[in-house]
Design a protein around this motif. Structure first.
Motif, short mmCIF file in Angstrom:
data_model
loop_
_atom_site.label_atom_id
_atom_site.label_comp_id
_atom_site.label_asym_id
_atom_site.label_seq_id
_atom_site.Cartn_x
_atom_site.Cartn_y
_atom_site.Cartn_z
N ASP A 170 31.65 25.42 -20.85
CA ASP A 170 31.18 25.70 -19.49
C ASP A 170 32.23 25.37 -18.44
OD1 ASP A 170 28.70 26.40 -20.51
OD2 ASP A 170 28.00 24.31 -20.46
N ASN A 171 33.42 24.98 -18.91
CA ASN A 171 34.47 24.56 -17.98
C ASN A 171 35.16 25.78 -17.37
OD1 ASN A 171 36.11 22.83 -16.63
ND2 ASN A 171 37.29 22.16 -18.41
N ASP A 172 35.34 25.77 -16.06
CA ASP A 172 36.14 26.82 -15.44
C ASP A 172 36.85 26.26 -14.20
OD1 ASP A 172 34.48 26.96 -13.14
OD2 ASP A 172 33.10 28.26 -14.21
N ASP A 173 37.55 27.12 -13.48
CA ASP A 173 38.42 26.67 -12.38
C ASP A 173 37.68 26.01 -11.23
OD1 ASP A 173 40.53 27.55 -13.79
OD2 ASP A 173 40.82 29.41 -12.66
N LYS A 174 36.35 26.16 -11.21
CA LYS A 174 35.61 25.56 -10.11
C LYS A 174 34.61 24.51 -10.59
CE LYS A 174 35.73 28.99 -6.46
NZ LYS A 174 34.91 29.87 -5.61
N ALA A 175 34.67 24.19 -11.86
CA ALA A 175 33.65 23.30 -12.43
C ALA A 175 33.74 21.88 -11.89
CB ALA A 175 33.77 23.29 -13.96
N CYS A 176 34.95 21.46 -11.55
CA CYS A 176 35.17 20.06 -11.17
C CYS A 176 35.40 19.92 -9.67
CB CYS A 176 36.38 19.52 -11.92
SG CYS A 176 36.65 17.77 -11.64
N ARG A 177 34.82 18.88 -9.14
CA ARG A 177 35.03 18.55 -7.73
C ARG A 177 35.50 17.10 -7.69
NH1 ARG A 177 30.25 20.15 -3.68
NH2 ARG A 177 30.87 18.87 -1.93
N GLY A 183 34.05 15.09 -3.88
CA GLY A 183 35.47 15.47 -3.94
C GLY A 183 35.88 16.59 -3.02
N CYS A 184 37.16 16.58 -2.62
CA CYS A 184 37.68 17.58 -1.67
C CYS A 184 38.40 18.70 -2.41
CB CYS A 184 38.62 16.91 -0.69
SG CYS A 184 40.02 16.06 -1.46
N THR A 185 38.61 18.53 -3.70
CA THR A 185 39.41 19.49 -4.46
C THR A 185 38.58 20.04 -5.61
OG1 THR A 185 41.33 18.12 -4.00
CG2 THR A 185 41.58 19.76 -5.73
N ARG A 186 38.75 21.35 -5.87
CA ARG A 186 38.08 21.94 -7.03
C ARG A 186 39.08 22.34 -8.09
NH1 ARG A 186 32.66 23.22 -7.04
NH2 ARG A 186 31.66 23.20 -5.00
N GLY A 187 38.65 22.25 -9.34
CA GLY A 187 39.53 22.66 -10.43
C GLY A 187 38.75 22.58 -11.72
N SER A 238 25.21 22.59 -4.91
CA SER A 238 26.51 22.97 -5.43
C SER A 238 27.12 24.16 -4.69
CB SER A 238 26.41 23.29 -6.93
OG SER A 238 25.55 24.37 -7.11
N THR A 239 26.59 24.48 -3.53
CA THR A 239 27.20 25.54 -2.74
C THR A 239 28.48 25.03 -2.10
OG1 THR A 239 25.65 24.87 -1.05
CG2 THR A 239 25.16 26.92 -2.20
N GLU A 240 29.22 25.92 -1.48
CA GLU A 240 30.50 25.54 -0.90
C GLU A 240 30.28 24.81 0.42
OE1 GLU A 240 31.97 27.28 -4.11
OE2 GLU A 240 33.34 26.50 -2.61
N ASP A 241 29.86 23.60 0.36
CA ASP A 241 29.47 22.92 1.60
C ASP A 241 30.33 21.73 1.93
OD1 ASP A 241 26.61 21.15 0.19
OD2 ASP A 241 28.71 21.27 -0.36
N GLU A 242 31.56 21.71 1.44
CA GLU A 242 32.42 20.56 1.70
C GLU A 242 32.57 20.30 3.19
OE1 GLU A 242 34.82 21.98 -1.98
OE2 GLU A 242 33.15 22.76 -0.81
N ALA A 243 32.81 21.38 3.93
CA ALA A 243 33.10 21.23 5.35
C ALA A 243 31.89 20.66 6.10
CB ALA A 243 33.48 22.57 5.94
#
Ligand code: ZN
Ligand code: ZN
Length: 181
Positions: free
Chosen positions: A75-82, A134-138, A165-170
């Motif tokens: 299930d790991n992908d480029d946006k899985a981790c914050r 977290g501020c970074t995704r990967g 889990s939406t893009e709500d960092e800001a």
């Protein structure tokens, strides 16, 4: 870190027990991760049950060194981790330390305080408080990585993020400030 990934499991257990025997913070962190794995596994099982599917070859649960969350490699992908790609420094201005006298309460800059009072620390990658997500995704990373040891507050990384889990960092970091008004 790479060498640790390859030690036999039976040694891993002995080493973990030996390390935790004289370090109560480490012991609590280890038990916390164990709890997260159990919660993660039951979550996955529930999801599979609801979908009526059974995964064929489910890999072992790994724990990400960046965000401390359990995950399955498939299930790991480029946006899985914050996570935070920086260091967690003491915020000496924080109210948390107002009554803390280092001469009698001990030093503030310790891993124990990072674990127990993350809100008294600041990430140097984004200036967010220690308990903010977290501020970074990967990709999740279970094998190596020298940074992001406290990528997320232990115990909150997994379950809390599921819902938001939406893009709500800001908007999240903005809400820190708007509370002052
Ligand atoms: Zn950050
Ligand atoms: Zn991760």
């Amino acid at each position: 870190m790479g060498r640790l990934a390859n030690i036999p499991e039976i040694h891993a257990k002995s080493i973990l027990i030996a390390l935790c025997a004289d370090d109560s913070v480490l012991e609590r962190r280890a038990l916390n991760l164990l709890k997260q794995i159990a919660a993660f596994e039951s979550q996955v099982a529930t999801k599979n049950y609801q979908k009526g599917t059974k995964r064929k070859a489910q890999s072992a649960v790994m724990i990400c060194v960046q965000c401390q969350s359990p995950f399955h490699e498939e299930d790991n992908d480029d946006k899985a981790c914050r996570y935070h790609d920086g260091l967690l420094n003491v915020d000496y201005e924080s109210d948390i330390w107002a009554d803390h006298d280092e001469n009698c309460h001990g030093p503030i800059d310790t891993d124990e305080n990072r674990f127990q009072h993350p809100e008294g620390f600041v990430w140097d990658c984004c200036d967010k408080l220690g308990h903010r997500s977290g501020c970074t995704r990967g990709r999740h990373n279970a094998l190596s990585g020298s940074r992001g040891r406290y990528g997320d507050t232990p115990g909150t990384g997994l379950l809390e993020d599921e819902e938001s889990s939406t893009e709500d960092e800001a908007s999240e970091s903005d809400s820190d400030k708007s509370q002052d008004d």
